[in-house]
Design a protein around this motif. Structure first.
Motif, mmCIF file in Angstrom:
data_model
loop_
_atom_site.group_PDB
_atom_site.id
_atom_site.type_symbol
_atom_site.label_atom_id
_atom_site.label_comp_id
_atom_site.label_asym_id
_atom_site.label_seq_id
_atom_site.Cartn_x
_atom_site.Cartn_y
_atom_site.Cartn_z
ATOM 1 N N ASN A 1 0.821 -1.092 0.082
ATOM 2 C CA ASN A 1 -0.044 -0.153 -0.129
ATOM 3 C C ASN A 1 0.997 1.308 0.052
ATOM 4 O OD1 ASN A 1 -2.397 -1.496 0.051
ATOM 5 N ND2 ASN A 1 -2.188 -1.716 2.370
ATOM 6 N N GLY A 2 2.425 0.952 -0.146
ATOM 7 C CA GLY A 2 3.115 2.088 -0.216
ATOM 8 C C GLY A 2 3.534 2.941 1.151
ATOM 9 N N GLY A 3 3.055 2.282 2.062
ATOM 10 C CA GLY A 3 3.463 2.565 3.470
ATOM 11 C C GLY A 3 4.814 2.286 3.953
ATOM 12 N N ASP A 4 5.286 2.561 4.962
ATOM 13 C CA ASP A 4 6.320 2.254 5.801
ATOM 14 C C ASP A 4 6.161 1.406 6.790
ATOM 15 O OD1 ASP A 4 8.152 3.744 4.087
ATOM 16 O OD2 ASP A 4 7.953 5.331 5.349
ATOM 17 N N VAL A 5 6.702 0.393 6.809
ATOM 18 C CA VAL A 5 6.477 -0.811 8.107
ATOM 19 C C VAL A 5 7.338 -0.054 9.496
ATOM 20 C CG1 VAL A 5 7.051 -2.833 8.933
ATOM 21 C CG2 VAL A 5 6.608 -2.601 6.437
ATOM 22 N N VAL A 6 6.658 -0.122 10.314
ATOM 23 C CA VAL A 6 6.790 0.700 11.684
ATOM 24 C C VAL A 6 7.982 -0.228 12.391
ATOM 25 C CG1 VAL A 6 4.447 1.696 12.099
ATOM 26 C CG2 VAL A 6 5.114 -0.534 12.802
ATOM 27 N N PRO A 7 9.126 0.367 12.771
ATOM 28 C CA PRO A 7 10.090 -0.585 13.397
ATOM 29 C C PRO A 7 9.576 -1.568 14.616
ATOM 30 C CG PRO A 7 10.439 1.943 13.389
ATOM 31 C CD PRO A 7 9.006 1.724 13.131
ATOM 32 N N GLU A 8 8.599 -1.141 15.305
ATOM 33 C CA GLU A 8 7.932 -2.062 16.497
ATOM 34 C C GLU A 8 7.384 -3.262 15.779
ATOM 35 O OE1 GLU A 8 7.510 2.124 17.698
ATOM 36 O OE2 GLU A 8 6.807 1.135 15.900
ATOM 37 N N LEU A 9 7.042 -3.327 14.234
ATOM 38 C CA LEU A 9 6.578 -4.376 13.872
ATOM 39 C C LEU A 9 7.663 -5.355 13.353
ATOM 40 C CD1 LEU A 9 4.229 -6.190 12.733
ATOM 41 C CD2 LEU A 9 4.358 -4.869 10.682
ATOM 42 N N LEU A 10 8.586 -4.908 12.858
ATOM 43 C CA LEU A 10 10.027 -5.562 12.291
ATOM 44 C C LEU A 10 10.441 -6.162 13.758
ATOM 45 C CD1 LEU A 10 11.239 -3.041 10.143
ATOM 46 C CD2 LEU A 10 10.052 -5.149 9.440
ATOM 47 N N GLN A 11 10.474 -5.126 14.927
ATOM 48 C CA GLN A 11 11.075 -5.920 15.949
ATOM 49 C C GLN A 11 10.436 -7.157 16.546
ATOM 50 O OE1 GLN A 11 14.094 -4.830 17.566
ATOM 51 N NE2 GLN A 11 13.753 -6.763 18.596
ATOM 52 N N ARG A 12 8.916 -6.887 16.641
ATOM 53 C CA ARG A 12 8.149 -7.974 16.735
ATOM 54 C C ARG A 12 8.532 -9.344 16.188
ATOM 55 N NH1 ARG A 12 4.074 -5.197 17.475
ATOM 56 N NH2 ARG A 12 2.955 -5.548 15.723
ATOM 57 N N ILE A 13 8.507 -9.230 14.998
ATOM 58 C CA ILE A 13 8.918 -10.239 14.028
ATOM 59 C C ILE A 13 10.319 -11.060 14.280
ATOM 60 C CG2 ILE A 13 9.484 -10.974 11.807
ATOM 61 C CD1 ILE A 13 7.313 -8.836 10.756
ATOM 62 N N GLU A 14 11.290 -9.988 14.520
ATOM 63 C CA GLU A 14 12.485 -10.426 14.955
ATOM 64 C C GLU A 14 12.480 -11.407 16.522
ATOM 65 O OE1 GLU A 14 16.484 -11.458 14.763
ATOM 66 O OE2 GLU A 14 15.138 -10.847 13.149
ATOM 67 N N ASP A 15 12.085 -10.692 17.184
ATOM 68 C CA ASP A 15 11.727 -11.497 18.573
ATOM 69 C C ASP A 15 11.038 -12.829 18.320
ATOM 70 O OD1 ASP A 15 12.757 -9.105 19.744
ATOM 71 O OD2 ASP A 15 10.932 -8.174 20.501
ATOM 72 N N LEU A 16 10.046 -12.750 17.490
ATOM 73 C CA LEU A 16 9.074 -14.058 17.572
ATOM 74 C C LEU A 16 10.399 -15.223 16.927
ATOM 75 C CD1 LEU A 16 5.856 -12.935 16.125
ATOM 76 C CD2 LEU A 16 6.299 -14.240 18.335
ATOM 77 N N ARG A 17 11.098 -14.525 16.012
ATOM 78 C CA ARG A 17 11.990 -15.411 15.158
ATOM 79 C C ARG A 17 13.102 -16.127 16.248
ATOM 80 N NH1 ARG A 17 13.105 -11.960 9.734
ATOM 81 N NH2 ARG A 17 11.245 -12.893 8.589
ATOM 82 N N GLN A 18 13.801 -15.143 17.147
ATOM 83 C CA GLN A 18 14.567 -15.480 18.173
ATOM 84 C C GLN A 18 13.942 -16.502 19.031
ATOM 85 O OE1 GLN A 18 16.081 -12.191 19.948
ATOM 86 N NE2 GLN A 18 17.254 -11.177 17.968
ATOM 87 N N GLU A 19 12.700 -16.366 19.397
ATOM 88 C CA GLU A 19 11.973 -17.123 20.206
ATOM 89 C C GLU A 19 11.921 -18.732 19.690
ATOM 90 O OE1 GLU A 19 7.828 -17.557 23.272
ATOM 91 O OE2 GLU A 19 8.201 -15.670 21.862
#
Length: 204
Positions: free
Chosen positions: A152-170
């Motif tokens: 949709n042309g928007g920027d992904v917020v850092p919080e969402l990217l961090q949540r994805i990274e945290d889930l991957r680490q878990e």
């Protein structure tokens, strides 16, 4: 003073008649006093009766005799490094065998214990596998959100990217725990195999 074993009785009798002590103790051997003789084997394989054991023969073991000729104490030969290791291994095995026989009454008992142990581990692993699936679904959902935002042309917020990274680490943490439990299950299975085999050897 070396003495042939065949003359022990005569010498002891003479010592008794004279009222004189028969020998001086080897260094450290004081429990029997001075009225003793020592019998050891020399480098030629000949048994020698003497009033002391030469240092070079101590490691080979010796006997302490009273004035009557009675053996008071047997000092065994000193063990070599390999013999000490074997003795330690044998004693450890004997201790393990006693523990095994005390813990189990039959091979059926061992198999029952195996089933209980492995059932607990399998239950833990099933929970971990379920958690990995759940975390994977959460990652997919969060990644789908990020993809929609980008389309949709928007920027992904850092919080969402961090949540994805945290889930991957878990997920990685849970996978490592699962691997350890899988290794534990394999180890337990082998241990019970060895216990059953050893029990069959020593139970009779």
């Amino acid at each position: 003073m070396k003495i042939a074993p065949s003359t022990i009785s005569l010498l002891l009798a003479a010592a008794l008649a004279a009222g004189a002590p028969a020998t001086v103790c080897v260094a450290g051997e004081t429990e029997f006093g001075d009225d003793v003789l020592y019998r050891y084997t020399d480098e030629n394989g000949v048994q020698v009766l003497d009033d002391a054991v030469p240092p070079r023969y101590v490691a080979g073991g010796y006997e302490i005799l009273g004035r009557s000729g009675r053996v008071l104490k047997v000092v065994p030969p000193q063990l070599t490094g390999d013999e000490l290791k074997e003795q330690k291994r044998r004693r450890a095995q004997e201790k393990a065998d006693r523990k095994l026989l005390k813990r189990y009454n039959s091979i059926a008992d061992i198999e029952s214990a195996r089933s209980r142990k492995l059932a607990t581990v399998e239950q833990d692993m099933a929970i971990m596998r379920s958690n990995i699936v759940t975390l994977g679904n959460q990652i997919e959902q969060e990644e789908a959100k990020a993809a929609r935002t980008q389309r949709n042309g928007g920027d992904v917020v850092p919080e969402l990217l961090q949540r994805i990274e945290d889930l991957r680490q878990e997920v990685e943490v849970v996978r490592e725990r699962l691997q350890r439990r899988e290794a534990e299950a394999e180890r337990l299975d082998k241990e019970f195999d060895r216990a059953a085999a050893r029990f069959a050897e020593i139970a009779d």
